[in-house]
Design an enzyme around this catalytic site. Structure first.
Site, mmCIF file in Angstrom:
data_model
loop_
_atom_site.group_PDB
_atom_site.id
_atom_site.type_symbol
_atom_site.label_atom_id
_atom_site.label_comp_id
_atom_site.label_asym_id
_atom_site.label_seq_id
_atom_site.Cartn_x
_atom_site.Cartn_y
_atom_site.Cartn_z
ATOM 1 C CE1 TYR A 72 -4.248 1.716 0.703
ATOM 2 C CE2 TYR A 72 -2.710 3.346 1.551
ATOM 3 C CZ TYR A 72 -3.972 3.015 1.105
ATOM 4 O OH TYR A 72 -4.950 3.963 1.052
ATOM 5 C CG PHE A 124 -8.321 16.272 -24.206
ATOM 6 C CD1 PHE A 124 -8.216 15.658 -25.452
ATOM 7 C CD2 PHE A 124 -8.746 15.502 -23.135
ATOM 8 C CE1 PHE A 124 -8.525 14.316 -25.603
ATOM 9 C CE2 PHE A 124 -9.052 14.164 -23.283
ATOM 10 C CZ PHE A 124 -8.939 13.565 -24.527
ATOM 11 C CB THR A 125 -13.374 16.168 -23.743
ATOM 12 O OG1 THR A 125 -12.488 15.058 -23.651
ATOM 13 C CG2 THR A 125 -13.827 16.320 -25.190
ATOM 14 C CG ASP A 215 -2.515 17.022 -22.007
ATOM 15 O OD1 ASP A 215 -1.848 15.967 -22.154
ATOM 16 O OD2 ASP A 215 -3.746 17.025 -21.882
ATOM 17 C CE LYS A 258 -5.489 8.855 -24.510
ATOM 18 N NZ LYS A 258 -5.629 10.195 -24.016
ATOM 19 N NE ARG A 382 -13.417 13.893 -29.760
ATOM 20 C CZ ARG A 382 -13.081 13.546 -28.521
ATOM 21 N NH1 ARG A 382 -11.843 13.539 -28.142
ATOM 22 N NH2 ARG A 382 -13.988 13.204 -27.654
ATOM 23 C CG PHE A 445 -17.829 13.060 -26.413
ATOM 24 C CD1 PHE A 445 -17.532 14.151 -25.598
ATOM 25 C CD2 PHE A 445 -16.977 11.973 -26.400
ATOM 26 C CE1 PHE A 445 -16.420 14.152 -24.783
ATOM 27 C CE2 PHE A 445 -15.848 11.954 -25.582
ATOM 28 C CZ PHE A 445 -15.577 13.047 -24.779
HETATM 29 C C1 LIG Z 1 -6.636 11.042 -23.218
HETATM 30 C C2 LIG Z 1 -6.217 12.391 -22.901
HETATM 31 C C3 LIG Z 1 -6.449 12.976 -21.647
HETATM 32 C C4 LIG Z 1 -7.242 12.290 -20.566
HETATM 33 O O1 LIG Z 1 -6.635 11.144 -20.154
HETATM 34 P P1 LIG Z 1 -7.406 9.791 -19.710
HETATM 35 O O2 LIG Z 1 -6.283 8.856 -19.466
HETATM 36 O O3 LIG Z 1 -8.307 9.398 -20.824
HETATM 37 O O4 LIG Z 1 -8.170 10.128 -18.476
HETATM 38 C C5 LIG Z 1 -5.960 14.250 -21.423
HETATM 39 N N1 LIG Z 1 -5.311 14.935 -22.376
HETATM 40 C C6 LIG Z 1 -5.098 14.421 -23.600
HETATM 41 C C7 LIG Z 1 -4.378 15.216 -24.618
HETATM 42 C C8 LIG Z 1 -5.541 13.141 -23.908
HETATM 43 O O5 LIG Z 1 -5.350 12.641 -25.132
#
Ligand SMILES: *Cc1c(COP(=O)(O)O)cnc(C)c1O
Length: 474
Positions: A72, A124-125, A215, A258, A382, A445
């Protein structure tokens, strides 16, 4: 056409997939409310919904998972991850989270106050939503080219420096939560910023005394494009370029689903100790103890190894060349796509593909539905469904994203996808618009449901069609 180089891996474990019959696909889509997010993956043949968490793990990642320390607190796996993050990106303070939005949430809670702003290249969303939930305001400072699909500008991830300066001048420093720049800007089609622009943003944020956060989710791909496109960097190695980018910010959030090839994981990493302390206070509330942050020990092991692989130029080059290959197939057939082709996806321009549909009948959502009917290909809208927000008017991009999971599909799969897209657009005039039948309050979405304004035509393609040039000759 430039053929992609053979990738530096071969397949060891396979997962069966199947193309459902045209009638089954119609039923599945209807059941899913014409939203590709609501399809069952078993009903999908080639799944290009997202590159998020869908990459193939390497044998080294799987082996590393056996070494996961599930303690933990004080987990060995955390310290291994911490070391790799420091070596690769240079940030001394790591806070792991269950995925990228967990990191965004912590960062927004730590830095955003009601009434503060976050200037950023497009949005980004989940990034925008967390800032707004914390009472902040998102301010777009992307260059104009970012929203022009036909523009071949090589650095659509750049920030408009004059606009940023104007925004920063108009605010007191404590009214700016942070400036955010996204690597390989997803909403612009996976397009990079240049190091020249990054340095200028760094200087402006220093002048105005505001934090600068990346990001960095697609930092490896951004670095590869810098190497290919930006004068002066061709001879630099990918690890050097990744580090150079990371060095210019005060910290970064990552969705490791990613570029890091893991099914789950993310983190925020920063230079400032006081900010790290605040993030660690928050992580125990929302994610878990700071030594695992919502991840299992074995997840952190896979992530640490994934970060190593993410700066291997042959690996990154191989999957980026897959997107380029699909893009060229589509372009040669006359399909309107966002240029230049991005790192992780090919974006089809639905406005130009379905010119008869008004944006309020959701052309990109309709086109994504049509691709599924035509050949079991799952893509993602998108456009106005993803982009519209509250009562804000929206007249921006209207795209369908064909996202390529890393190390997963073969060239033959991509050829099938191209045939499906081209075959669908041969019936463009018959693709109906949609209307919303259910709309969630946040990030609509993901779970919105739709109904077609008139029935979809028969779009189903047969297997083994000849490489289609239908549009080019039509
Ligand atoms: C996917 C993504 C996020 C969010 O990350 P999650 O792992 O899906 O929560 C944030 N910023 C960018 C540019 C992304 O592609």
């Amino acid at each position: 056409m430039e053929r992609p180089a053979p990738p530096p891996w071969k397949v060891k474990v396979v997962e069966p997939i199947a193309l459902r019959s045209p009638a089954e696909r119609r039923r599945a889509l209807d059941h899913a409310g014409y939203n590709t997010f609501l399809l069952r993956s078993e009903d999908v043949f080639v799944d290009l919904l997202t590159d998020s968490g869908t990459s193939a793990l390497s044998q080294e990642q799987r082996a590393a998972m056996e070494l996961g320390d599930e303690a933990y607190a004080g987990s060995r796996s955390f310290f291994r991850l911490d070391e790799v993050v420091r070596e690769t990106y240079g940030y001394p303070y790591l806070v792991p989270t269950h995925q990228g939005r967990g990191a965004e949430h912590l960062l927004a809670r730590a830095l955003v106050r009601p009434g503060t702003i976050v200037p950023s290249n497009l949005y980004f969303t989940t990034s925008r939503e967390h800032v707004e939930l914390a009472g902040g305001r998102w301010v777009d400072v992307a260059i104009a080219e970012a929203s022009v699909p036909a523009s071949p500008f090589p650095f659509k991830g750049n920030i408009d420096l004059a606009r940023l300066e104007e925004v920063l001048s108009a605010a007191r420093p404590d009214e700016v939560a942070y400036v955010r720049q996204e690597a390989c800007l997803n909403m612009a089609g996976g397009q990079p910023f240049s190091i020249e622009n990054l340095i200028a943003v760094r200087e402006l944020t220093r002048t105005f005394g505001v934090p600068f956060v990346l990001d960095a989710t697609r930092i490896s791909e951004n670095a590869l494009f810098v190497k290919e496109r930006e004068p002066g960097y061709a001879s630099r190695s990918l690890p050097e370029l990744v580090r150079l980018i990371a060095d210019h910010a005060d910290g970064a959030i990552f969705s490791s689903k990613k570029d890091h090839f893991v099914p789950i994981g993310g983190f925020v990493a920063v230079n400032d100790e006081a900010l790290a302390t605040r993030l660690r206070e928050l992580v125990v509330l929302y994610e878990g103890f700071p030594h695992y942050g919502g991840l299992a020990g074995h997840d952190m092991e896979a992530l640490a190894q994934g970060i190593r692989e993410s700066t291997d130029e042959r690996v990154v080059g191989a999957y980026v060349s897959q997107a380029r290959y699909l893009g060229e197939l589509l372009q040669d057939a006359g399909v309107p796509i966002v240029l230049p082709v991005g790192a992780h996806a090919v974006f089809v321009d639905a406005k130009r593909s379905l010119p008869d549909l008004e944006q309020d009948s959701f052309p990109a959502q309709a086109l994504a539905a049509a691709f599924y009917l035509a050949g079991g290909v799952r893509s993602m809208e998108r456009g106005i469904v993803s982009g519209q927000h509250g009562s804000e008017p929206y007249d921006g991009l209207e795209l369908v994203r064909l996202t390529i999971p890393r190390r997963v599909y073969t060239q033959e799969h991509l050829t099938w996808v191209a045939d499906v897209v081209v075959g669908t657009l041969a019936h463009a005039a018959d693709v109906p618009g949609l209307r919303i039948t259910y709309e969630p309050e946040h990030l609509r979405f993901f779970q919105a449901r739709f109904a077609p304004l008139s029935p979809f035509p028969d779009l189903a393609l047969e297997h083994a069609v000849a490489p289609a040039a239908a549009l080019a000759t039509a």
